[in-house]
Design a protein around this motif. Structure first.
Motif, PDB file in Angstrom:
ATOM      1  N   UNK A   1       2.924 -76.516  18.107  1.00 19.84           N
ATOM      2  CA  UNK A   1       2.761 -77.493  17.029  1.00 19.84           C
ATOM      3  C   UNK A   1       1.354 -78.027  16.895  1.00 19.84           C
ATOM      4  N   UNK A   2       0.363 -77.388  17.559  1.00 27.25           N
ATOM      5  CA  UNK A   2      -1.005 -77.905  17.505  1.00 27.25           C
ATOM      6  C   UNK A   2      -1.602 -77.853  16.099  1.00 27.25           C
ATOM      7  N   UNK A   3      -1.175 -76.909  15.262  1.00 31.41           N
ATOM      8  CA  UNK A   3      -1.803 -76.752  13.942  1.00 31.41           C
ATOM      9  C   UNK A   3      -1.573 -77.967  13.041  1.00 31.41           C
ATOM     10  N   UNK A   4      -0.631 -78.828  13.374  1.00 33.83           N
ATOM     11  CA  UNK A   4      -0.362 -80.015  12.559  1.00 33.83           C
ATOM     12  C   UNK A   4      -1.039 -81.263  13.117  1.00 33.83           C
ATOM     13  N   UNK A   5      -1.838 -81.106  14.175  1.00 37.67           N
ATOM     14  CA  UNK A   5      -2.385 -82.267  14.860  1.00 37.67           C
ATOM     15  C   UNK A   5      -3.865 -82.472  14.581  1.00 37.67           C
ATOM     16  N   UNK A   6      -4.287 -83.690  14.822  1.00 37.12           N
ATOM     17  CA  UNK A   6      -5.699 -84.070  14.860  1.00 37.12           C
ATOM     18  C   UNK A   6      -5.794 -85.210  15.868  1.00 37.12           C
ATOM     19  N   UNK A   7      -6.972 -85.506  16.362  1.00 31.69           N
ATOM     20  CA  UNK A   7      -7.079 -86.591  17.339  1.00 31.69           C
ATOM     21  C   UNK A   7      -6.456 -87.884  16.829  1.00 31.69           C
ATOM     22  N   UNK A   8      -5.608 -88.486  17.644  1.00 25.54           N
ATOM     23  CA  UNK A   8      -4.953 -89.734  17.279  1.00 25.54           C
ATOM     24  C   UNK A   8      -3.627 -89.565  16.587  1.00 25.54           C
ATOM     25  N   UNK A   9      -3.203 -88.331  16.324  1.00 23.09           N
ATOM     26  CA  UNK A   9      -1.920 -88.110  15.648  1.00 23.09           C
ATOM     27  C   UNK A   9      -0.771 -88.643  16.501  1.00 23.09           C
ATOM     28  N   UNK A  10       0.186 -89.260  15.814  1.00 28.52           N
ATOM     29  CA  UNK A  10       1.408 -89.726  16.459  1.00 28.52           C
ATOM     30  C   UNK A  10       2.343 -88.538  16.610  1.00 28.52           C
TER      31      UNK A  10
ATOM     32  N   UNK B   1      -1.328 -85.435  25.711  1.00 29.44           N
ATOM     33  CA  UNK B   1      -0.422 -86.512  25.314  1.00 29.44           C
ATOM     34  C   UNK B   1      -0.830 -87.814  25.995  1.00 29.44           C
ATOM     35  N   UNK B   2      -0.928 -88.891  25.178  1.00 28.49           N
ATOM     36  CA  UNK B   2      -1.299 -90.205  25.678  1.00 28.49           C
ATOM     37  C   UNK B   2      -0.059 -91.076  25.892  1.00 28.49           C
ATOM     38  N   UNK B   3      -0.177 -92.158  26.657  1.00 28.23           N
ATOM     39  CA  UNK B   3       0.984 -93.027  26.904  1.00 28.23           C
ATOM     40  C   UNK B   3       1.572 -93.631  25.640  1.00 28.23           C
ATOM     41  N   UNK B   4       0.751 -93.816  24.571  1.00 31.59           N
ATOM     42  CA  UNK B   4       1.256 -94.412  23.338  1.00 31.59           C
ATOM     43  C   UNK B   4       1.798 -93.360  22.365  1.00 31.59           C
ATOM     44  N   UNK B   5       2.110 -92.148  22.884  1.00 35.30           N
ATOM     45  CA  UNK B   5       2.678 -91.041  22.087  1.00 35.30           C
ATOM     46  C   UNK B   5       1.724 -90.531  21.025  1.00 35.30           C
ATOM     47  N   UNK B   6       0.425 -90.701  21.258  1.00 36.67           N
ATOM     48  CA  UNK B   6      -0.576 -90.039  20.423  1.00 36.67           C
ATOM     49  C   UNK B   6      -1.223 -88.934  21.253  1.00 36.67           C
ATOM     50  N   UNK B   7      -2.050 -88.138  20.595  1.00 38.67           N
ATOM     51  CA  UNK B   7      -2.726 -87.057  21.304  1.00 38.67           C
ATOM     52  C   UNK B   7      -4.229 -87.197  21.137  1.00 38.67           C
ATOM     53  N   UNK B   8      -4.949 -86.626  22.118  1.00 37.24           N
ATOM     54  CA  UNK B   8      -6.402 -86.557  22.002  1.00 37.24           C
ATOM     55  C   UNK B   8      -6.855 -85.165  22.403  1.00 37.24           C
TER      56      UNK B   8
END
Length: 420
Positions: free
Chosen positions: A376-385, A338-345
């Motif tokens: 919930x990882x299956x719905x994510x990709x790099x940069x997802x909000x 989790x990043x400070x801007x509520x996105x993920x990497x």
């Protein structure tokens, strides 16, 4: 038909075909198809409604990277071995009169397990006692004769040769009495062997003889196995020998636990490492170790296979995350961070020792207190909000304003479709 009329028919036919083709080109469906091929973002382009919601955050569960002391274990498949195993055989032959134990029962050291007919050995003992009495009487007479003869020698009535004979007679009977004493002790020992005594405390196995049979010193009455405490023998790869030896050299006993066949439940704890074998098996590249368990609850049984967990170290301040946060990819393990801007990497990680059944230690790639996605990882990709939720927390129900906004967006999308 004249040539004029043929030419006229051909001209009419060409005009009819041209009119039909022109009408088909201006059919309303063609316009719809033309608009369907329009670039995204233009009126009537497909997916316009979907693009509108692509920035909606994805609800996920996150947990922080925890810091804790992590025990380091080596695991292996071990075999339970009795501390002592004794096959009880009689030391004298004779008629087996009685068995005083129950198969499978725990017997204690010194208990009488079996009784052999003692009559013949009792008679031998009595004979030895009687023989000693006879020789003792003769010794007494010989000593009395020697004592009386001492005075007669001074008066010259008895020769020196006769005195030597009297002294030798006393010595002869003293030796006879000593031999009788030894015979009595031997007969007593043999008589004691008619009661077969348990040499150790342990579980009695299946009996090898029945009362009424004639037994000899080669007969097996029962086998006793000592299970309090009990040993577990297990192998480890040779590359671990220095780690185990250095851990043992610190002076503290190394803890060992025995787990069930699935390796998930501890069935016997409080074990300690007792012995590291003095050589490596060149055929398997392993070395054997022996651990000892108190086995107070009889959880371990000789011959049983168990999973062994040997604690060799404790990592101070290890970084621990839930195991479900770790994903497997073509380039190795990774987590969604989790990043400070509520996105993920995607963050590559190196995992180490498992911590219980649900967590794992991370040796590289993360820092303390960073947040990783655990659900919930299956719905994510790099940069997802994302919308970060605590474990067990569920997304809040949409407000009335959000519902109206969503309905308005759907309605506008429908109107655009109809205009197209």
């Amino acid at each position: 038909m004249s040539r004029f009329w043929k030419i006229a028919l051909i001209v009419v036919a060409v005009l009819v075909v041209g009119a039909v083709g022109l009408r088909l080109m201006h059919k309303p469906g063609a316009a719809g198809r033309s608009q369907a091929g329009a670039p995204s973002g233009q009126p009537g382009a497909p997916g316009e409604g979907k693009d509108k919601g692509k920035d909606e955050p994805v609800p996920v569960t996150v947990e922080p990277v925890a810091v804790q002391n992590v025990p380091v274990y080596l695991t292996a498949l071990g075999t339970v071995q009795a501390l002592n195993t004794v096959t009880v055989s009689p030391q004298v032959g004779g008629l087996l009169m009685k068995l005083n134990f129950t198969e499978g029962q725990e017997v204690h050291k010194g208990e009488v397990l079996a009784e052999i007919d003692p009559r013949s050995l009792q008679a031998a003992y009595d004979q030895a006692v009687a023989r000693k009495g006879q020789d003792a009487a003769q010794l007494s007479t010989a000593r009395s004769n020697l004592a009386r003869s001492q005075d007669l020698v001074k008066q010259g009535y008895i020769s020196k040769q006769d005195m030597d004979t009297l002294r030798n007679t006393v010595s002869q009977y003293e030796a006879a009495v000593a031999a009788d004493e030894a015979s009595i002790n031997d007969a007593k020992v043999q008589l004691g062997y008619t009661k077969v005594i348990a040499p150790i405390t342990g579980l009695a196995g299946i009996r090898g003889v029945d009362p009424g049979n004639i037994v000899t010193t080669s007969s097996s009455i029962v086998t006793l196995t000592e299970v309090h405490p009990i040993n577990v023998i297990f192998p480890l790869p040779e590359q671990n020998v220095e780690l185990v030896r250095s851990s043992q050299a610190r002076g503290e006993p190394l803890e060992v636990a025995a787990l069930d066949s699935a390796g998930s439940k501890v069935i016997a704890g409080k074990g300690v490492l007792k012995v590291i074998n003095n050589q490596i098996d060149t055929s398997t590249g392993t070395f054997n170790l022996k651990a000892q368990f108190p086995n107070d609850e009889n959880a371990l049984f000789p011959g049983q296979f168990v999973n062994v967990r040997l604690k060799v170290n404790t990592v101070q301040g290890g970084l621990v995350i839930p195991s479900q946060a770790v994903q497997r990819g073509p380039d190795g393990d990774y987590v969604y961070l989790l990043q400070p801007d509520s996105t993920v990497k995607m963050q590559s990680v190196t995992t180490g020792q498992e911590v219980g059944d649900t967590h794992v230690m991370v040796t590289q790639g993360l820092k303390a207190a960073e947040q990783v996605v655990t659900e919930g990882q299956f719905r994510l990709k790099p940069g997802s909000k994302v919308k970060a939720l605590k474990p067990g927390e569920v997304p809040a129900a949409p407000t009335e304003a959000e519902l109206k906004k969503a309905a308005q967006g759907a309605k506008e999308g429908g109107r655009r479709g109809r205009r197209g």
